[in-house]
Design a protein around this motif. Structure first.
Motif, short mmCIF file in Angstrom:
data_model
loop_
_atom_site.label_atom_id
_atom_site.label_comp_id
_atom_site.label_asym_id
_atom_site.label_seq_id
_atom_site.Cartn_x
_atom_site.Cartn_y
_atom_site.Cartn_z
N ASN A 1 0.83 -1.21 0.00
CA ASN A 1 0.00 0.00 0.00
C ASN A 1 0.86 1.25 0.00
OD1 ASN A 1 -2.47 -1.42 0.01
ND2 ASN A 1 -2.39 -1.66 2.23
N ARG B 1 2.39 1.81 -3.49
CA ARG B 1 1.41 2.34 -4.44
C ARG B 1 1.10 3.80 -4.15
NH1 ARG B 1 -4.13 -0.78 -6.16
NH2 ARG B 1 -3.77 -0.78 -8.40
N ALA C 1 -8.05 -7.34 -1.70
CA ALA C 1 -8.18 -5.90 -1.94
C ALA C 1 -9.56 -5.38 -1.57
CB ALA C 1 -7.88 -5.58 -3.40
N LEU D 1 -3.88 -11.23 -4.51
CA LEU D 1 -3.91 -9.79 -4.28
C LEU D 1 -5.31 -9.22 -4.49
CD1 LEU D 1 -0.56 -8.81 -6.05
CD2 LEU D 1 -1.05 -8.56 -3.60
N GLU D 2 -5.96 -9.66 -5.55
CA GLU D 2 -7.31 -9.17 -5.80
C GLU D 2 -8.29 -9.68 -4.76
OE1 GLU D 2 -8.47 -6.91 -8.03
OE2 GLU D 2 -6.36 -6.53 -8.51
N GLY E 1 -8.95 -0.34 -3.50
CA GLY E 1 -7.65 -0.80 -3.95
C GLY E 1 -6.67 -1.08 -2.83
N THR E 2 -7.01 -0.75 -1.60
CA THR E 2 -6.14 -1.04 -0.46
C THR E 2 -6.06 -2.55 -0.25
OG1 THR E 2 -6.79 1.03 0.60
CG2 THR E 2 -5.75 -0.65 1.98
N ILE E 3 -4.84 -3.05 -0.09
CA ILE E 3 -4.62 -4.47 0.12
C ILE E 3 -4.60 -4.76 1.61
CG2 ILE E 3 -3.01 -6.39 -0.24
CD1 ILE E 3 -2.03 -4.80 -2.74
N ARG F 1 -8.43 -4.03 -8.78
CA ARG F 1 -8.26 -3.09 -7.67
C ARG F 1 -6.84 -3.03 -7.16
NH1 ARG F 1 -12.98 -5.61 -3.99
NH2 ARG F 1 -11.83 -7.46 -4.62
N ALA F 2 -6.13 -4.16 -7.14
CA ALA F 2 -4.86 -4.22 -6.43
C ALA F 2 -3.64 -4.21 -7.33
CB ALA F 2 -4.81 -5.49 -5.55
#
Length: 342
Positions: free
Chosen positions: A240, A243, A264, A260-261, A268-270, A288-289
């Motif tokens: 995060n 990014r 998320a 990752l998706e 888009g925050t993981i 998103r990720a």
């Protein structure tokens, strides 16, 4: 969406039966937005990325999960798919019609298992006898679970125990390799470090379901297999932060991307993650990720072909695959790779 939209013809001579040597000498097809395709090689990856970008690798380790045994006089093949507990694994069975609940299967090296329960998808729960960890039993009796399109052509051998394992392999549990990472070498990692490209690892234990064909005619009717994964809190935090600084998150392999998706949030925050995921990504999915993907070339009409089509567009992927075939790229697990930057 119709599954046949993701079909294509591949000459058999384009299927790689052994990896490139050295690993980072494999070819790399680069697709950036709508720009013309570039033909590169994996060792040039540092020049294709920017300082501050982060590559995310899957550190799962492939176990020798393919077993050949007997139930009486009947030959039984088992490919372990997913751990249930310390003694029991879910497995796909070859010649399953010769198996009934309670049957004992005798494998080499005095390894035995009982067929405990048949699942709705045709797989079985196998309960292994004894006190040794199942992974120890597999090291004695098992073979590396190469994809069927390789195993049918040449079988498996001792070289595959090294070839079908990435340099990041640390966590036992996969029955298929995260093959995009097979291309990485210590020299390539050193060059990426010098370029200022970061790297993180997560764990997704790839299951044998990754080899199963999509039998439905429409993607809405396909039941995706589930796999266990983990993203540590510190990894999520660093991704995060990267990014937020303007760096791109580049998944190395579809397994990393799927986890990752799965982790998320809509913004888009993981988040940290530990559990099963059965995420099924098809065109229309809003990513998103991740900001890009390095991945090998996938089988026609596979869930992974649908995933890469979702990332850059079906028409773009079909054009990329046609280019790769025309340029004699090597396909599938031991083949060449691509860098997809939407």
């Amino acid at each position: 969406m119709r599954v046949d939209l993701f079909d294509f013809d591949l000459p058999t001579e384009n299927i790689a039966l052994r990896p490139a040597r050295p690993r980072d000498s494999a070819r790399l097809l680069v697709a950036r937005g709508a720009e013309p395709f570039d033909d590169s090689i994996v060792s040039e990856l540092p020049q294709l990325l920017e300082p501050g970008d982060v590559l995310v690798f899957n550190d799962t380790r492939v176990i020798p999960a393919q077993l050949e045994g007997k139930r009486g006089n009947a030959a039984i093949g088992a490919t372990l798919h997913k751990r249930i507990d310390l003694r029991r694994w879910q497995a796909y069975i070859r010649n399953a019609k010769r198996l009934s609940t309670g049957d004992r299967i005798d494998f080499p090296a005095e390894v035995q298992a009982t067929a405990e329960h048949r699942h709705d998808d045709g797989s079985w729960t196998l309960a292994f006898a004894g006190d040794e960890p199942v992974e120890v039993l597999l090291e004695r009796a098992g073979n590396m679970p190469l994809p069927p399109y390789i195993a049918r052509k040449r079988g498996t051998d001792e070289q595959d125990r090294e070839d079908y394992q990435t340099m990041f392999a640390a966590e036992d549990g996969a029955v298929a390799a995260p093959t995009a990472a097979l291309h990485f070498t210590p020299d390539l990692i050193a060059a990426l470090d010098e370029r200022g490209v970061g790297r993180e690892t997560l764990t997704l234990h790839v299951g044998a379901g990754t080899f199963l064909p999509v039998k439905a005619e429409d993607t809405d009717d396909h039941a995706m297999h589930s796999e266990w994964g983990r993203i540590e809190p510190d990894v999520a935090r660093r991704l995060n932060e990267a990014r937020a600084r303007g760096g791109r998150i580049i998944a190395v392999g579809t397994t990393s991307l799927r986890l990752l998706e799965s982790a998320a949030r809509p913004d888009g925050t993981i988040e940290a993650f530990a559990g099963d995921t059965d995420i099924f990504i098809t065109p229309g999915y809003a990513f998103r990720a991740v900001d890009g993907l390095m991945t090998n070339f996938h089988l026609p009409k596979s869930t992974l072909m649908m995933l890469v089509s979702a990332l850059v567009g079906r028409d773009r992927i079909m054009a990329a695959y046609a280019h790769a075939i025309a340029q004699d790229y090597r396909f599938y697990s031991y083949g060449d790779s691509s860098l997809l930057l939407p």
